[in-house]
Structure formats: structure tokens, C-alpha cells
Design a protein around this motif. Structure first.
Motif, PDB file in Angstrom:
ATOM      1  N   GLY A 126      12.021  12.633  11.187  1.00 17.81           N
ATOM      2  CA  GLY A 126      12.874  13.814  10.998  1.00 17.81           C
ATOM      3  C   GLY A 126      14.351  13.505  11.018  1.00 17.81           C
ATOM      4  N   GLU A 127      14.722  12.248  10.759  1.00 15.17           N
ATOM      5  CA  GLU A 127      16.131  11.843  10.876  1.00 15.17           C
ATOM      6  C   GLU A 127      16.915  11.992   9.574  1.00 15.17           C
ATOM      7  N   LEU A 128      16.221  12.271   8.464  1.00 20.34           N
ATOM      8  CA  LEU A 128      16.942  12.445   7.195  1.00 20.34           C
ATOM      9  C   LEU A 128      16.780  13.878   6.711  1.00 20.34           C
ATOM     10  N   LEU A 129      16.613  14.034   5.425  1.00 23.68           N
ATOM     11  CA  LEU A 129      16.557  15.373   4.847  1.00 23.68           C
ATOM     12  C   LEU A 129      15.209  16.049   5.072  1.00 23.68           C
ATOM     13  N   GLY A 183       7.219  14.610   3.212  1.00 25.08           N
ATOM     14  CA  GLY A 183       6.183  14.940   2.236  1.00 25.08           C
ATOM     15  C   GLY A 183       6.368  14.224   0.920  1.00 25.08           C
ATOM     16  N   ALA A 184       7.636  13.966   0.552  1.00 23.73           N
ATOM     17  CA  ALA A 184       7.916  13.321  -0.728  1.00 23.73           C
ATOM     18  C   ALA A 184       7.524  11.851  -0.732  1.00 23.73           C
ATOM     19  N   VAL A 185       7.793  11.121   0.354  1.00 27.39           N
ATOM     20  CA  VAL A 185       7.552   9.670   0.351  1.00 27.39           C
ATOM     21  C   VAL A 185       6.155   9.299   0.803  1.00 27.39           C
ATOM     22  N   THR A 186       5.492  10.194   1.551  1.00 29.29           N
ATOM     23  CA  THR A 186       4.124   9.894   1.990  1.00 29.29           C
ATOM     24  C   THR A 186       3.225   9.752   0.765  1.00 29.29           C
ATOM     25  N   GLY A 187       2.527   8.637   0.672  1.00 29.48           N
ATOM     26  CA  GLY A 187       1.651   8.388  -0.470  1.00 29.48           C
ATOM     27  C   GLY A 187       2.293   7.576  -1.570  1.00 29.48           C
ATOM     28  N   ARG A 221       0.861  -1.190   0.000  1.00 33.22           N
ATOM     29  CA  ARG A 221       0.000   0.000   0.000  1.00 33.22           C
ATOM     30  C   ARG A 221       0.893   1.235   0.000  1.00 33.22           C
ATOM     31  N   ALA A 222       0.265   2.380  -0.106  1.00 33.07           N
ATOM     32  CA  ALA A 222       1.017   3.635  -0.088  1.00 33.07           C
ATOM     33  C   ALA A 222       1.553   3.897   1.318  1.00 33.07           C
ATOM     34  N   ALA A 223       2.730   4.508   1.380  1.00 38.99           N
ATOM     35  CA  ALA A 223       3.385   4.790   2.660  1.00 38.99           C
ATOM     36  C   ALA A 223       2.654   5.902   3.402  1.00 38.99           C
ATOM     37  N   ALA A 224       2.597   5.739   4.734  1.00 41.25           N
ATOM     38  CA  ALA A 224       1.960   6.740   5.585  1.00 41.25           C
ATOM     39  C   ALA A 224       2.865   7.036   6.771  1.00 41.25           C
ATOM     40  N   GLU A 225       2.526   8.064   7.522  1.00 40.17           N
ATOM     41  CA  GLU A 225       3.346   8.435   8.681  1.00 40.17           C
ATOM     42  C   GLU A 225       3.455   7.270   9.652  1.00 40.17           C
ATOM     43  N   GLY A 226       4.688   7.056  10.144  1.00 41.51           N
ATOM     44  CA  GLY A 226       4.947   5.956  11.054  1.00 41.51           C
ATOM     45  C   GLY A 226       5.446   4.717  10.356  1.00 41.51           C
ATOM     46  N   ASP A 227       5.244   4.617   9.026  1.00 40.47           N
ATOM     47  CA  ASP A 227       5.749   3.465   8.277  1.00 40.47           C
ATOM     48  C   ASP A 227       7.257   3.552   8.115  1.00 40.47           C
ATOM     49  N   VAL A 228       7.871   2.387   7.894  1.00 41.70           N
ATOM     50  CA  VAL A 228       9.299   2.327   7.583  1.00 41.70           C
ATOM     51  C   VAL A 228       9.436   2.062   6.090  1.00 41.70           C
ATOM     52  N   VAL A 229      10.117   2.959   5.401  1.00 46.24           N
ATOM     53  CA  VAL A 229      10.343   2.775   3.958  1.00 46.24           C
ATOM     54  C   VAL A 229      11.820   2.557   3.709  1.00 46.24           C
ATOM     55  N   LYS A 230      12.109   1.663   2.766  1.00 41.05           N
ATOM     56  CA  LYS A 230      13.493   1.488   2.314  1.00 41.05           C
ATOM     57  C   LYS A 230      13.615   2.277   1.019  1.00 41.05           C
ATOM     58  N   VAL A 231      14.580   3.208   0.985  1.00 38.37           N
ATOM     59  CA  VAL A 231      14.645   4.136  -0.146  1.00 38.37           C
ATOM     60  C   VAL A 231      16.062   4.208  -0.730  1.00 38.37           C
ATOM     61  N   ASP A 232      16.100   4.588  -2.019  1.00 37.91           N
ATOM     62  CA  ASP A 232      17.346   4.959  -2.682  1.00 37.91           C
ATOM     63  C   ASP A 232      17.309   6.465  -2.897  1.00 37.91           C
TER      64      ASP A 232
END
Length: 463
Positions: free
Chosen positions: A193-196, A201-205, A157-168
Motif C-alpha cells: 500500500g505504499e504507492l498508488l 490489482g494492476a501488477v498482480t498476475g 513467473r507472474a507477480a503475486a502478493e508479497g513479491d517485489v516488482v520493479k516497475v516503470d
């Protein structure tokens, strides 16, 4: 030998020294012997050239120069001891007179530790926050422990707040991918708030396989402080599940059988931490008051060297490790170089004043450091450095830093003495008992506040 001391200012003296020529005889003999080993004269075996021949061939002046260079350090040290001086750094020596077979005269200007009068510090009063622990504080601590035992499950599903995403991630500045601007397989918890800035806002959804682009100011690396165009591609989305706060969790996360026992232990730990923070703040404030009460002249050269050392260490070590230059650091801090230099000077002055004051207290109160105290301090320093006690001790001995550690412990004891005499109250108006925290905390506070004082120790050892 005759010597006289002239005070040029509270932190600098001029020594005037006159030496009868006969006192130079050992150095003259050594000079002839040294030159003998370096020359070859036809008709003489090496090392057996008579002094008169050396004078004729190479000049009496060369011998005198060698002899004076050999004698000066010892003569200077004798004059320092006779004048009961505490020099800082190397002297500026000027040969004022050299008469063969008659007299050597020279002057030596050098910075010295100023004479400091320690004021009555028994009336110092400071106020610190009360060491209170609320139910909310306990629940927050337990919740943080609960977060550490969270589990993740991949979801489609789409990512939401609190989810863990693996990103490049790929960062570009002016359309060019930065050499250190690519990162793959980074785990990020949305909302942490641990990255950029802007990544939430970019990864949510976004779902796995989707990407987005956003702009963000880089905090480190080769383009620190610059705006970058960042592309983030999501490879997986996982939901986080927190364990129930029950007795099972207490047994999983601690040595306790019930959640009530875990909460009680958290309360005790928080209380201990607040007491330590309270003691540290008290010591810092007492030290500030002591510095305010005490007049301490600072040697200009010592201050200049300390400022330069601090700036060098920041630029070439701390910032270099972060891949950042001074300009980027100043932009990130929103400071001008003039403001930065002024702050650096203020910090250096405080450090030097702190060491001078505490060293004077050590001498005045005749404080000594025993082996047990030194060992305890070494263990703490080793722990903070990430080295084993044996490794740290070996490094200290090989680096000739044992006197520095002894000084740190002694200054800690001096500060503890002042804190013990001060009145410390909390914001509720209650008197704070710091007996349990005094020694360790004062040791650390003195070490941190007088960090630049090591420079004064180094300067003294150079002399």
C-alpha cells in the motif's frame, strides 16, 4: 515627559504622552546635523550651514519632522516602561499637537499581553492508556525487524502478493502525460500500500515485460487530487524470503546471541516507548484542562497575523514542496476553505493561549533556565532539524533566536510543574508515575502546543 495609559480592552491600550519642547533638544540638534550633511548652500562649507539658514532655506517644519521622527521611538519606549506595559507589535502613533518651542503631544495605541489569573490547577485529573506490552506486540516488532532482513530473488513467473516488482510508471490526465508523471525503476512490494491506490490489482498476475493500465487519484505532484490514467510496466519480479526466527537471526540483526534475548529487548524497548507515549498524552491532556480553566483574552491583530502566517507557510512551503496548491489540498482533505480557515483560527488561538498561560506561570513561579537546560534543548532541536548541534547553534545565534529557545525551555518547565501537580491515572485505574518522562516530554509538548506563540515573542521584539 508626562504619560497616561487608557485601557481600550483587555488586550489593547492607548498611551497619551506630552513632552516639553526642551526634551526634544538632542533630537533637534541631531536633525540639524543630519540635514547639514545632506545639503550644500553657497557661501558655506558642507556641514557648517547655520541652523537659521537651514530654517530659511528648507523650513523649520522639515527640521521638526526629522527631530520628532528621531525622538518618538525613545519617547514611546519611556512611556511603555513608565506604564509597565508588555506591548505586542508596533504601535499606531498619532501626533496630536506640535507647538514649536512649546510642546509635543502624541497618542500610541498598541496591543499588550493580557493580564491572566492562573487558577488552582492542583485538582486536574486525566486518564491515559495503560502502558502494557503484549506477546503479540513483541512478535509484531520482531517480525518488522525480520522484514528488514528479507532477501529477494528474481523469478520467472507472474507477480503475486508479497513479491517485489520493479516497475516503470506513466500517469496521464485528460490524455496528456504529466510533466512529473513519469517514474522508472521503482521497487514496489505488492500489498504494502505504499504507492498508488489500484496498483496492487494492476501488477498482480503480470510477468516481467508485461504492463497494465489503471485509474487512481493522485496524492501529490502537479495534478494532486485528480483522477489519472496510470500505465505500469513490470521489468522484473522477485520473491521475498524471510530469515528463520532463530539464534542465527538474532546474531545477524542485533547484538544478542539468542532469539529469546532479542525478544526480551524488544519488550523493554516497547515498554519504554509506551511509557513515553503515556507521558506525552498525559501532558497534552493536562495542558488542555489548564487551557479550559484559564480565561485568556487574545489580541485580534496578533491572532490575524498568526492565522495569515500559518496559511502562508502551508501554501508557500509545505504544499509547494509537494507540488500541490491549496485547492488540491482541500480536495484531498475533503474540506471547504471556510472549514479550513476555521480550523486554522482555532489552532492559532490555542497556540497563543498556551504561550500566554505558560509564560504567566514562568513569571509567577520565577522559573529560570540555566545553561545546561538550554544546551540539552538545543541538542534535541538540532536532532529533530537534521542539523549538527554546532550548525543549529550557529543558525540560532545568527537568527537572534536564543530568546525563543529560552522561552521554549521555560514553558516546558512550567508545564512540567502543572503535570507534577495533576493526578494521572491509566485505564486500569492505577496512578501513573511520570517522573522519568516529565521534563523532556513537557518541554516538547509545550513547544508543539505553543508553536504559534513564537509570533507573540516576535511581536514583542518588534515593539
Amino acid at each position: 515627559m508626562k504619560s497616561a495609559v487608557e485601557n481600550l480592552n483587555p488586550t489593547r491600550v492607548r498611551l497619551t504622552v506630552e513632552v516639553p519642547f526642551e526634551e526634544l533638544k538632542p533630537s533637534l540638534d541631531a536633525a540639524y546635523k543630519k540635514i547639514n550633511q545632506q545639503i550644500q548652500v553657497p557661501g558655506f562649507r558642507k556641514g557648517k550651514v547655520p541652523a537659521r539658514v537651514i530654517d530659511q532655506r528648507f523650513g523649520r517644519g522639515a527640521v521638526l519632522e526629522e527631530a520628532v521622527n528621531d525622538a518618538l521611538p525613545k519617547l514611546y519606549q519611556s512611556a511603555v516602561e513608565e506604564g509597565e506595559l508588555n506591548p505586542l507589535g508596533q504601535p499606531e502613533v498619532d501626533i496630536t499637537e506640535l507647538k514649536d518651542n512649546e510642546l509635543l503631544a502624541f497618542t500610541a495605541e498598541v496591543d499588550v499581553r493580557p493580564e491572566i489569573e492562573i487558577p488552582d490547577y492542583s485538582g486536574i485529573e486525566v486518564t491515559v492508556d495503560a502502558a502494557e506490552v503484549t506477546d503479540e506486540d513483541v512478535e509484531k516488532a520482531v517480525e518488522q525487524l525480520r522484514e528488514r532482513f528479507a532477501t529477494t530473488t528474481a523469478v520467472e513467473r507472474a507477480a503475486a502478493e508479497g513479491d517485489v516488482v520493479k516497475v516503470d510508471l506513466e500517469a496521464k490526465v485528460d490524455g496528456e502525460v504529466l510533466p512529473d508523471g513519469v517514474a522508472k525503476g521503482v521497487d514496489y512490494t505488492i500489498g504494502s500500500g505504499e504507492l498508488l491506490e489500484g496498483i496492487d490489482g494492476a501488477v498482480t498476475g503480470l510477468s516481467a515485460g508485461e504492463s497494465a493500465t489503471f485509474t487512481s487519484e493522485l496524492k501529490g505532484g502537479s495534478a494532486a487530487g485528480k483522477e489519472a490514467e496510470v500505465t505500469v510496466a513490470v521489468t522484473t519480479v522477485s520473491s521475498r524470503e524471510l530469515p528463520e526466527l532463530d539464534d542465527d537471526f538474532a546474531q545477524l540483526a542485533s547484538e544478542f546471541d539468542t532469539i529469546a534475548e532479542l525478544r526480551e529487548d524488544s519488550r523493554k524497548r516497547l515498554a519504554q516507548g509506551r511509557k513515553y507515549e503515556q507521558a506525552t498524552k498525559a501532558q497534552e491532556q493536562v495542558l488542555e484542562k489548564l487551557i479550559e480553566l484559564t480565561e485568556v483574552p487574545i489580541p485580534e491583530k496578533l491572532l490575524e497575523d498568526e492565522v495569515n502566517t500559518r496559511k502562508h507557510n502551508l501554501i508557500n512551503h509545505q504544499l509547494a514542496q509537494m507540488g500541490m496548491d491549496l485547492a488540491a489540498y482541500l480536495k484531498m482533505q475533503d474540506k471547504s476553505e471556510e472549514d479550513f480557515d476555521a480550523e486554522l483560527k482555532e489552532q492559532a488561538e490555542k497556540g497563543i493561549r498556551t504561550q500566554f498561560i505558560l509564560d504567566e506561570l514562568v513569571a509567577k513561579e520565577k522559573l529560570n533556565v540555566n545553561q545546561e537546560e538550554l544546551t540539552e534543548h538545543l541538542m534535541r532541536r538540532a536532532q529533530s532539524s537534521g542539523m549538527s548541534p554546532d550548525q543549529f547553534a550557529q543558525a540560532v545565534v545568527e537568527g537572534g533566536q536564543v530568546p525563543m529557545l529560552v522561552g521554549e525551555v521555560a514553558r516546558g518547565k512550567a508545564l512540567a510543574l502543572v503535570v507534577e501537580s495533576a493526578t494521572v491515572k491509566d485505564t486500569n485505574g492505577d496512578v501513573v508515575d511520570l517522573d522519568d518522562e516529565d521534563e523532556d516530554g513537557a518541554d516538547e509538548a509545550a513547544e508543539n502546543a505553543a508553536e504559534s506563540g513564537e509570533k507573540a515573542d516576535d511581536k514583542k521584539s518588534e515593539a
